[in-house]
Design a protein around this motif. Structure first.
Motif, PDB file in Angstrom:
ATOM      1  N   ARG A 109      25.749   0.812  -1.272  1.00  0.00           N
ATOM      2  CA  ARG A 109      24.755   0.398  -2.209  1.00  0.00           C
ATOM      3  C   ARG A 109      23.518   0.026  -1.514  1.00  0.00           C
ATOM      4  O   ARG A 109      22.426   0.329  -2.120  1.00  0.00           O
ATOM      5  CB  ARG A 109      25.390  -0.780  -2.843  1.00  0.00           C
ATOM      6  N   ASP A 110      23.585  -0.865  -0.392  1.00  0.00           N
ATOM      7  CA  ASP A 110      22.275  -1.193   0.279  1.00  0.00           C
ATOM      8  C   ASP A 110      21.663   0.069   0.636  1.00  0.00           C
ATOM      9  O   ASP A 110      20.268  -0.195   0.723  1.00  0.00           O
ATOM     10  CB  ASP A 110      22.658  -2.206   1.439  1.00  0.00           C
ATOM     11  N   GLU A 111      22.471   0.994   1.148  1.00  0.00           N
ATOM     12  CA  GLU A 111      21.818   2.348   1.512  1.00  0.00           C
ATOM     13  C   GLU A 111      20.853   2.847   0.445  1.00  0.00           C
ATOM     14  O   GLU A 111      19.740   3.535   0.600  1.00  0.00           O
ATOM     15  CB  GLU A 111      22.961   3.279   1.840  1.00  0.00           C
ATOM     16  N   GLN A 112      21.303   3.004  -0.965  1.00  0.00           N
ATOM     17  CA  GLN A 112      20.466   3.698  -2.006  1.00  0.00           C
ATOM     18  C   GLN A 112      19.539   2.721  -2.010  1.00  0.00           C
ATOM     19  O   GLN A 112      18.187   3.274  -2.102  1.00  0.00           O
ATOM     20  CB  GLN A 112      21.308   3.469  -3.021  1.00  0.00           C
ATOM     21  N   ARG A 113      19.345   1.609  -1.917  1.00  0.00           N
ATOM     22  CA  ARG A 113      18.213   0.675  -2.083  1.00  0.00           C
ATOM     23  C   ARG A 113      17.285   0.888  -0.927  1.00  0.00           C
ATOM     24  O   ARG A 113      16.022   0.792  -1.133  1.00  0.00           O
ATOM     25  CB  ARG A 113      18.659  -0.756  -2.175  1.00  0.00           C
ATOM     26  N   VAL A 114      17.935   1.073   0.119  1.00  0.00           N
ATOM     27  CA  VAL A 114      16.841   1.242   1.639  1.00  0.00           C
ATOM     28  C   VAL A 114      16.149   2.597   1.335  1.00  0.00           C
ATOM     29  O   VAL A 114      15.043   2.670   1.425  1.00  0.00           O
ATOM     30  CB  VAL A 114      17.623   1.234   2.678  1.00  0.00           C
ATOM     31  N   ASN A 115      16.766   3.537   0.774  1.00  0.00           N
ATOM     32  CA  ASN A 115      16.041   4.880   0.450  1.00  0.00           C
ATOM     33  C   ASN A 115      15.218   4.741  -0.525  1.00  0.00           C
ATOM     34  O   ASN A 115      14.082   5.279  -0.191  1.00  0.00           O
ATOM     35  CB  ASN A 115      17.231   5.952   0.050  1.00  0.00           C
ATOM     36  N   GLN A 116      15.469   4.102  -1.384  1.00  0.00           N
ATOM     37  CA  GLN A 116      14.339   3.783  -2.546  1.00  0.00           C
ATOM     38  C   GLN A 116      13.102   3.097  -2.245  1.00  0.00           C
ATOM     39  O   GLN A 116      11.892   3.495  -2.470  1.00  0.00           O
ATOM     40  CB  GLN A 116      15.133   3.136  -3.723  1.00  0.00           C
ATOM     41  N   MET A 117      13.376   2.053  -1.377  1.00  0.00           N
ATOM     42  CA  MET A 117      12.172   1.240  -0.649  1.00  0.00           C
ATOM     43  C   MET A 117      11.539   1.988   0.321  1.00  0.00           C
ATOM     44  O   MET A 117      10.223   1.944   0.304  1.00  0.00           O
ATOM     45  CB  MET A 117      12.846  -0.012  -0.051  1.00  0.00           C
ATOM     46  N   GLU A 118      12.078   2.946   0.775  1.00  0.00           N
ATOM     47  CA  GLU A 118      11.542   3.993   1.908  1.00  0.00           C
ATOM     48  C   GLU A 118      10.417   4.590   1.234  1.00  0.00           C
ATOM     49  O   GLU A 118       9.224   4.986   1.259  1.00  0.00           O
ATOM     50  CB  GLU A 118      12.427   4.947   2.598  1.00  0.00           C
ATOM     51  N   ARG A 119      10.930   5.196  -0.103  1.00  0.00           N
ATOM     52  CA  ARG A 119       9.963   6.253  -0.764  1.00  0.00           C
ATOM     53  C   ARG A 119       8.959   5.583  -1.593  1.00  0.00           C
ATOM     54  O   ARG A 119       7.827   5.851  -1.406  1.00  0.00           O
ATOM     55  CB  ARG A 119      10.738   6.655  -2.045  1.00  0.00           C
ATOM     56  N   GLU A 120       9.124   4.201  -2.155  1.00  0.00           N
ATOM     57  CA  GLU A 120       8.172   3.332  -2.518  1.00  0.00           C
ATOM     58  C   GLU A 120       7.075   2.853  -1.390  1.00  0.00           C
ATOM     59  O   GLU A 120       5.756   2.847  -1.830  1.00  0.00           O
ATOM     60  CB  GLU A 120       8.793   2.034  -3.291  1.00  0.00           C
ATOM     61  N   ILE A 121       7.581   2.644  -0.327  1.00  0.00           N
ATOM     62  CA  ILE A 121       6.429   2.272   0.777  1.00  0.00           C
ATOM     63  C   ILE A 121       5.666   3.288   1.193  1.00  0.00           C
ATOM     64  O   ILE A 121       4.513   3.186   1.432  1.00  0.00           O
ATOM     65  CB  ILE A 121       7.327   1.514   1.868  1.00  0.00           C
ATOM     66  N   ASP A 122       6.160   4.325   1.311  1.00  0.00           N
ATOM     67  CA  ASP A 122       5.681   5.695   1.653  1.00  0.00           C
ATOM     68  C   ASP A 122       4.611   5.885   0.463  1.00  0.00           C
ATOM     69  O   ASP A 122       3.297   6.335   1.039  1.00  0.00           O
ATOM     70  CB  ASP A 122       6.855   6.649   1.536  1.00  0.00           C
ATOM     71  N   GLU A 123       4.978   5.859  -0.864  1.00  0.00           N
ATOM     72  CA  GLU A 123       3.916   6.248  -1.911  1.00  0.00           C
ATOM     73  C   GLU A 123       2.623   5.199  -1.762  1.00  0.00           C
ATOM     74  O   GLU A 123       1.675   5.604  -1.811  1.00  0.00           O
ATOM     75  CB  GLU A 123       4.762   5.996  -3.300  1.00  0.00           C
ATOM     76  N   GLU A 124       3.316   3.912  -1.683  1.00  0.00           N
ATOM     77  CA  GLU A 124       1.960   2.918  -1.486  1.00  0.00           C
ATOM     78  C   GLU A 124       1.318   3.166  -0.130  1.00  0.00           C
ATOM     79  O   GLU A 124      -0.062   2.901  -0.430  1.00  0.00           O
ATOM     80  CB  GLU A 124       2.703   1.510  -1.401  1.00  0.00           C
ATOM     81  N   CYS A 125       1.823   3.481   0.914  1.00  0.00           N
ATOM     82  CA  CYS A 125       0.944   4.221   2.094  1.00  0.00           C
ATOM     83  C   CYS A 125      -0.153   5.021   1.560  1.00  0.00           C
ATOM     84  O   CYS A 125      -1.395   5.122   2.054  1.00  0.00           O
ATOM     85  CB  CYS A 125       1.772   4.281   3.317  1.00  0.00           C
ATOM     86  N   SER A 126       0.404   6.070   1.003  1.00  0.00           N
ATOM     87  CA  SER A 126      -0.464   7.239   0.661  1.00  0.00           C
ATOM     88  C   SER A 126      -1.532   6.615  -0.326  1.00  0.00           C
ATOM     89  O   SER A 126      -2.768   7.081  -0.240  1.00  0.00           O
ATOM     90  CB  SER A 126       0.316   8.117  -0.175  1.00  0.00           C
ATOM     91  N   ARG A 127      -1.171   5.843  -1.241  1.00  0.00           N
ATOM     92  CA  ARG A 127      -1.917   5.569  -2.366  1.00  0.00           C
ATOM     93  C   ARG A 127      -3.320   4.581  -1.578  1.00  0.00           C
ATOM     94  O   ARG A 127      -4.487   4.953  -1.887  1.00  0.00           O
ATOM     95  CB  ARG A 127      -1.323   4.606  -3.335  1.00  0.00           C
ATOM     96  N   ILE A 128      -2.904   3.874  -0.773  1.00  0.00           N
ATOM     97  CA  ILE A 128      -3.925   2.996  -0.085  1.00  0.00           C
ATOM     98  C   ILE A 128      -4.897   3.955   0.906  1.00  0.00           C
ATOM     99  O   ILE A 128      -5.934   3.807   1.039  1.00  0.00           O
ATOM    100  CB  ILE A 128      -3.226   1.978   0.716  1.00  0.00           C
ATOM    101  N   LEU A 129      -4.150   4.851   1.513  1.00  0.00           N
ATOM    102  CA  LEU A 129      -4.901   6.035   2.461  1.00  0.00           C
ATOM    103  C   LEU A 129      -5.901   6.375   1.685  1.00  0.00           C
ATOM    104  O   LEU A 129      -6.877   6.711   1.893  1.00  0.00           O
ATOM    105  CB  LEU A 129      -4.072   6.735   3.090  1.00  0.00           C
ATOM    106  N   ALA A 130      -5.504   7.015   0.173  1.00  0.00           N
ATOM    107  CA  ALA A 130      -6.315   7.791  -0.483  1.00  0.00           C
ATOM    108  C   ALA A 130      -7.441   6.891  -1.256  1.00  0.00           C
ATOM    109  O   ALA A 130      -8.671   7.468  -1.412  1.00  0.00           O
ATOM    110  CB  ALA A 130      -5.536   8.166  -1.817  1.00  0.00           C
ATOM    111  N   THR A 131      -7.070   5.660  -1.666  1.00  0.00           N
ATOM    112  CA  THR A 131      -7.884   4.973  -2.398  1.00  0.00           C
ATOM    113  C   THR A 131      -8.899   3.939  -1.687  1.00  0.00           C
ATOM    114  O   THR A 131     -10.140   3.724  -1.913  1.00  0.00           O
ATOM    115  CB  THR A 131      -7.549   4.054  -3.368  1.00  0.00           C
ATOM    116  N   ARG A 132      -8.222   3.617  -0.298  1.00  0.00           N
ATOM    117  CA  ARG A 132      -9.100   2.463   0.522  1.00  0.00           C
ATOM    118  C   ARG A 132      -9.641   3.035   1.630  1.00  0.00           C
ATOM    119  O   ARG A 132     -10.542   2.232   2.581  1.00  0.00           O
ATOM    120  CB  ARG A 132      -8.055   1.233   0.828  1.00  0.00           C
ATOM    121  N   SER A 133      -9.485   4.107   2.152  1.00  0.00           N
ATOM    122  CA  SER A 133      -9.809   4.801   3.089  1.00  0.00           C
ATOM    123  C   SER A 133      -9.877   3.893   4.414  1.00  0.00           C
ATOM    124  O   SER A 133     -11.040   3.654   5.019  1.00  0.00           O
ATOM    125  CB  SER A 133     -11.219   5.642   3.105  1.00  0.00           C
TER     126      SER A 133
END
Lengths: 274, 274
Positions: free
Chosen positions: A56-80
């Motif tokens: 159960r934790d593993e699923q949540r960990v995977n989901q968090m990895e995706r979310e953080i990944d996306e947030e990093c991409s977003r910050i890279l794209a919008t904040r340079s």
């Protein structure tokens, strides 16, 4: 609103985004830590619930990895981001990959942990495994704390501990081979122990990776594939941290930076068990 | 020079930087592929040179990882890439980590390969190991080719092969346990075989990771932790690739993009052995 006001407003929102990102990484790390504690605590215990909880934790960990990944991409794209902010994002991108893989190892350990319960127990009831497990959980916890507090010394102490893990790994490995040869009926159990030890050794490596990224973040120095003594020499030669190392992007002095850190650390699931 | 001219000039230099970066990744991948071929080819062969060669390549691989890492940071800092260029950089950052870890596994295999030569050989002379090794090298090669050519279908075929590797892994594993139980004198050899198989399985996983990043690059879809059938459904539902997928940054039509790729592929060290 004056131009100064707008700039300040944008910069403080940006800072909040980075702080939130750091908190997410620590949250993900705390979850992985809990997963690992449950898995290691379950070694040899006849409790199928361990597998369910870890999965159960593993699923949540995977989901968090995706979310953080996306947030990093977003910050890279919008904040340079530049300088230390950019290094922070790159450090986070690498760190979460290692955290996710630690979670994978945790899942493997949980499966074997429960399987071991079905076999005849050795007299010491897996004492060495638990000792090594605690050592490795400590490395993970300290690598997260080092990350949260920007603590180079703690990071280096994690790197140092990797050698102890390797020695412990070798010792349990040799012992298991001896058991196998003495009593072929113990082969399956000895193999299971070997797999757990191998997973633990990997987790030690991943924690070490996280600390190496952190040293890159703080000192701007890539210390992967570098001997520990050399790292220490390099770091002490560098003296003060890299000028652009401040924690999220340079508003606060080092040391008392990341005001949220203690709260974040206390809120991490792993902290409750301490 | 007109403003248009300057913009074009900058953009084409930027494009060159990205192309060079892609070539470096393929170069690093080719080196890892060679390393692996040497290591697997050395299984059971009494040739210490294998360890030396693999270790030499390993150093170069580590150095390339650092260089590509630095170049990605530099481009992020100076070009503030967006959309597909940003995804390309992020894909590369993740890909080189997996490539470097494949190199690590190659080094482990080389050490065991030579050790196996000192033991009594099994009758089949490690046929299964070589078969699995070839399968895994094929996965790595195809994941690099898929990356070079932006080939989603090839990437998906690599993902599919991961299941075969897992089955093969299970089968050799079971067989090794049987050998151990029948003849305790074979325990060390059987364990060595198990470690090699475990490393090969990991390499399959890393190749799979590379293909998953590639699908993210082309389709903007994160397919990690997703079942293969679901990935295929998703990709075919998406139809044409993500609008911003072009290969380095949108000057060329898909399909014939990355003009340098065939030359790059031919120049990869691994290609010579094909």
């Amino acid at each position: 609103m004056s131009v100064d006001g707008i700039t300040h407003h944008i910069s403080s929102r940006y800072n909040e985004e980075l702080q939130r990102l750091v908190r997410s990484v620590l949250g993900m790390g705390g979850l992985v830590e809990r997963q690992l504690s449950v898995a290691i605590g379950g070694i040899g215990e006849p409790d199928d619930e361990v597998i369910v909880r870890v999965a159960r934790d593993e699923q949540r960990v995977n989901q968090m990895e995706r979310e953080i990944d996306e947030e990093c991409s977003r910050i890279l794209a919008t904040r340079s981001p530049a300088a230390s902010d950019l290094r922070l994002i790159l450090t986070i991108l690498k760190t979460i990959t290692d955290l996710e893989r630690i979670g994978d190892e945790g899942e493997k350990i949980a499966a074997i942990a429960v399987r071991l319960a079905a076999r005849e127990r050795p007299r010491n009831r897996y004492r060495e495994l638990r000792t090594l497990g605690d050592l490795v959980i400590g490395m993970l916890r300290d690598s997260l704390d080092a990350f949260a507090r920007h603590d180079t010394e703690l990071a280096i102490s994690v790197l140092r501990r990797d050698r102890i893990v390797d020695e412990e790994y070798e010792s349990i490995h040799r012992q298991s081979i001896t058991f196998m040869m003495e009593d072929p009926r113990s082969i399956r159990r000895a193999l299971d122990i070997m797999w757990v030890v191998r997973s633990l050794e990997r987790i030690g490596d991943h924690s070490k990776n996280i600390c190496e990224y952190l040293i890159y973040l703080i000192h701007g120095r890539d210390v992967r594939h570098t001997q520990i003594d050399e790292i220490e020499r390099e770091i002490s030669a560098l003296g003060e941290p890299h000028p652009a190392h401040d924690w999220p992007h340079g508003d606060e002095p080092p040391g008392i930076t990341l005001a949220a850190a203690p709260a974040v650390l206390a809120a991490r699931p792993g902290a409750a068990a301490e």
